[in-house]
Design an enzyme around this catalytic site. Structure first.
Site, short mmCIF file in Angstrom:
data_model
loop_
_atom_site.label_atom_id
_atom_site.label_comp_id
_atom_site.label_asym_id
_atom_site.label_seq_id
_atom_site.Cartn_x
_atom_site.Cartn_y
_atom_site.Cartn_z
N TYR A 1 0.82 -1.22 0.00
CA TYR A 1 0.00 0.00 0.00
C TYR A 1 0.86 1.27 0.00
CZ TYR A 1 -4.62 2.12 0.77
OH TYR A 1 -5.80 2.81 0.63
N LYS B 1 -3.88 8.11 3.37
CA LYS B 1 -5.12 7.83 4.11
C LYS B 1 -5.04 8.34 5.54
CE LYS B 1 -7.63 5.74 0.99
NZ LYS B 1 -8.86 6.39 0.45
#
Length: 256
Positions: free
Chosen positions: A155, A162
């Protein structure tokens, strides 16, 4: 039409495929009585085709959330179409390929900057562009995150993006609370969306749910997440803001 969103006017971003969380949020919102308007970038024609599968016709607006001109003209377009807004769904995230897939330590700042602008700063930008459309009684802004408490495999810089989104949501909630604007996030488990497919090695990340989810998790079913979004858009959470609601089968609370 009856439903928990009866009479609400909702702007939904991020409808790219029928499997998109945003598509299911839009579909459920219409089924619950809302009027909706969609935004799309960079291919509005793709969203227009997908929008035909919704229960009711809806307008699609081209909107690049990093483009001040696009954001500036949004108010008038929405006002002409719906008269105002009672809710916004922020389903926007992007990172260049060199910011994903195990390249964390070698990603240039330009790519990190893009990920942060599109995925986090845009929550503030979009909310402020829509703010003049909100009625005096307030509105609900709902965004989507992927639990930023952890460093997930593959990720990479979307994780810090995020985390920035989650912090941005809290500050938006703080600063707009006096105008009765709520801002909350749904933290969803992994789903087979277009965004997920753009992450190299995404299957390694998603495999965590096969072993750790207390509730059975179906990567092909975005409807539970869509239901969470619709619930937060409704008047059933009138005093909930700055919150992150997990729709992830319970993985977020599992220990070793």
């Amino acid at each position: 039409m009856s439903g928990i969103l009866a009479g609400k006017r909702i702007l939904v971003t991020g409808v790219l495929m029928e499997s998109s969380i945003a598509f299911h949020a839009a579909k459920l919102a219409q089924e619950q009585g809302a009027e909706i308007i969609l935004t799309a970038f960079p291919r509005p024609t793709l969203t227009e085709r997908i929008a035909r599968k919704l229960p009711k016709p809806t307008k699609v607006i081209e909107l690049d959330v990093t483009n001040d001109e696009h954001l500036g003209r949004l108010e008038q377009i929405v006002r002409d179409e719906l008269g105002g807004l009672d809710g916004v769904v922020h389903s926007i995230g992007f990172a260049p390929q060199d910011a994903l897939g195990g390249n964390f330590l070698n990603t240039p700042f330009e790519s990190v900057s893009t990920a942060m602008h599109v995925s986090a700063f845009s929550l503030k930008s979009l909310t402020m562009a829509c703010l003049p459309l909100f009625p005096q009684e307030g509105a609900s802004v709902v965004g989507l995150t992927f639990d930023a408490q952890f460093a997930w495999p593959q990720y990479d810089w979307m994780g810090p993006a995020k985390a920035a989104l989650e912090a941005t949501s809290r500050y938006v909630a703080r600063d707009l609370g006096k105008q009765n604007v709520r801002c909350n996030l749904i933290s969803a488990g992994p789903l087979g969306s277009m965004a997920a497919k753009s992450i190299p090695g995404f299957s390694d990340l998603a495999d965590v749910w096969n072993h750790r989810s207390p509730l059975e998790w179906d990567m092909s079913d975005p409807e539970p997440t869509g239901r969470g979004i619709v619930a937060l858009l409704s008047d059933w959470f009138p005093k909930t803001t700055g919150e992150i609601i997990h729709v992830d089968g319970g993985v977020h609370m599992m220990g070793a």
